[in-house]
Structures are given as C-alpha cells and as structure tokens.
Design an enzyme around this catalytic site. Structure first.
Site, mmCIF file in Angstrom:
data_model
loop_
_atom_site.group_PDB
_atom_site.id
_atom_site.type_symbol
_atom_site.label_atom_id
_atom_site.label_comp_id
_atom_site.label_asym_id
_atom_site.label_seq_id
_atom_site.Cartn_x
_atom_site.Cartn_y
_atom_site.Cartn_z
ATOM 1 C CD GLU A 45 75.115 81.697 -4.744
ATOM 2 O OE1 GLU A 45 74.609 82.810 -4.820
ATOM 3 O OE2 GLU A 45 74.731 80.864 -5.548
ATOM 4 C CB THR A 100 75.581 77.874 -10.782
ATOM 5 O OG1 THR A 100 74.663 77.429 -9.918
ATOM 6 C CG2 THR A 100 74.997 79.337 -11.130
#
Ligand code: HSE
Length: 308
Positions: free
Chosen positions: A131, A182
């Site tokens: 991730e 993000t």
C-alpha cells in the site's frame, strides 16, 4: 482464469476521524477480488489482467503486485511462476481504502496458493509495503482492517489490535466522484500539531476507544471529533461542512468525518435506521449540487479478506 484461487478484500474507513494513520474499520462492501494461479509458462509473478480501472501491470509498480512480490521474496518463492488477476470493484482515490484492499487481497491469496505458510496476521507487514506505493507512507489503518476485519488500532504494521465493536454500530459512506490522491492529501498536512489540539485529539481518541468497549454511544458521540486532520483536508471536499452539519442532526448518528484521505465522507450510527437516514441526507446534498456520488451502508465487517 482457469484453476485460480480467488479472494475478496473489503473497503475500509481509515483514520475514523480521531486516529490518523492508526485507526480503521472494515466494511462489508465494496471490495476488490484478486485471483492467482500457478504456471509453468514463466518464472516469477506476472499480472495478466486488471479489470475495473487503469493501474500499472508491472508488479513492482502495483500495490497488489508489490505486496505479493515482498511476500514471495520473504518465503523464498520469488521464482515461482504465478499469474495474477486484479478485479477492482471499488473506486480508487476515493478514501475507501481501495489500494489497501488490493494489497490485503494479494498477500492473502498468495499465502493460500502456497498452502498457508504464514498466519493471516503475519501477512500484514507485506500488505503495508504494497500500500505504501500508493500512499507514499507506511500506515496500516486501511490495510489492517481490510485484511483482518473489525475496528483496528494499528500502532504499526506488526502491533495491531482489534477493538470491540458495539452491537448495532453501522457505517454510512458516501463517495462524491472527485479524485483525491492520498499522496496529495498527505502532502498538504502540517508536520506539527499545537499542544491544545494534541490534548483534544488524544482525549477524543481515548474516549472513542472507551466508548467502543463500554458500548457507550454517548461517549462515542462526544469523542468522534477530529480537530487536527479534518480542518486541514475539508477544503478538498466540496460541501463537506454542509454534509457534516446535516448528518450530525440525524437522531442516532454518532459522528461524521472524512474517510481516509477523502473525498469519501463517513458517518457512524448506533443503528441501521440512523445509518440509512444519514445516507439519504448525504445524497440529497450532493445530488442538489449535481455531484455524482455512490453510497455504501454497512455493518462493521468482522472477517476482513476471505477466500471465495
Ligand atoms: N491514514 C491515511 C491518510 C489513510 O489519512 O492519509 C489514507 O490511506
């Protein structure tokens, strides 16, 4: 893919407002599916197909691929011929933990393919590495709940704790269709926190956790307020404060804030009725402003990633 093993890994709400990078919970839906199969046709891992979105096919540039590579390396299986398919069944850049779900699904499915050499929990550090490609940082607040289920406190990728889920707790998440990366939403954050905010936020985090354990919905309601991250990111989400204000008026809603790094907005409620009502209120505001949106209402998923 013929003879493949398939897993499902669910979406998640990162941060849950009061636990930036350390708190998260899993939803029942949406989620991603990852399929793998052994092959003699080549050595090493190959991504052969991605559906539901445009993502890199090179394993080292893909969150699922990178997580799988790191796990295979750890197991001394880097040369094993493996084909992988990724089926994205949720939007990415949405704040629903999409890249985390792919990474969590990838490590689970590789472990299954190799007949479970590791426990589910010890797969977590590899998923966190995967991730980190999308996020630019190491945090397990989405990956841990997506892999393990429940509401999770993740102090780091190996020190994770499942918290109590009070009966009746329901999540409502709305995704207004704008894209926030993000990495960008992290870069705008101030690296420092004022002392006053630190005291408020730690008391809110502690209150939230005590509220979960005692099923004390009033304490959860008083505590579910993000005084550090939300004020810095709210500007990225059109009509955020209008949605929050309207949702907090719904009887039975406990709190409302940004899901992960946004643009999704979540609410936690003490029953399904309140969760549904919160969803109606959220949708009305985005529909009025002609912003396309998707709504998800879900209990807290206690299973995490599962073999299908
Ligand atoms: N904790 C992360 C953030 C979640 O808020 O940046 C997004 O992956």
């Amino acid at each position: 893919m013929k003879n493949g093993i398939k897993v499902f890994a669910p979406a998640s709400i990162g941060n849950i407002g009061v636990g930036f990078d350390i708190l998260g919970c899993a939803l029942d839906k949406p989620g991603d599916e990852i399929v793998v199969a052994l092959t003699d046709a080549h050595e090493g891992l190959r991504i052969t197909r991605i559906t539901g979105g445009k993502l890199p096919m090179e394993p080292e540039k893909n969150t699922a691929g990178f997580a799988a590579l790191k796990l295979l390396e750890h197991l001394g299986e880097s040369k094993r011929g493996i084909d992988m398919e990724i089926h994205k069944k949720m939007p990415f850049g949405s704040g629903l933990g999409s890249s985390a779900a792919s990474a969590a699904g990838a490590v689970l499915v590789i472990n299954e393919l190799l007949k479970n050499p590791l426990s589910k929990r010890s797969l977590l550090p590899f998923a966190v590495l995967g991730e980190s490609i999308a996020s630019g940082a190491m945090h397990a607040d989405n990956v841990a709940p997506s892999l393990l289920g429940g509401i999770i406190l993740a102090r780091n990728s190996s020190d994770v704790h499942r918290l109590h889920t009070p009966k009746g707790l329901y999540a409502t998440v709305i995704y207004p269709k704008i894209n926030i990366l993000t990495k960008d939403a992290r870069n705008l954050l101030s690296p420092t926190v004022g002392l006053k905010q630190m005291v408020q936020q730690t008391s809110n985090l502690a209150g939230f956790i005590v509220g979960l354990y005692n099923s004390d919905f009033d304490l959860i309601r008083r505590s579910l307020q993000d005084v550090v991250i939300e004020p810095q990111r709210a500007q990225l989400i059109p009509h955020f404060y209008a949605v929050q204000e309207a949702v907090l008026k719904v009887n039975g809603v406990l709190g409302c804030s940004i899901s992960g790094s946004g643009p999704s907005i979540f609410a936690l409620s003490q029953n399904t009725l309140a969760a549904a009502e919160a969803g109606i209120v959220m949708q009305q505001i985005f529909n009025t402003h002609k912003i396309e949106n998707q709504l998800f209402i879900s209990p807290i998923n206690q299973e995490g990633a599962i073999l299908l």
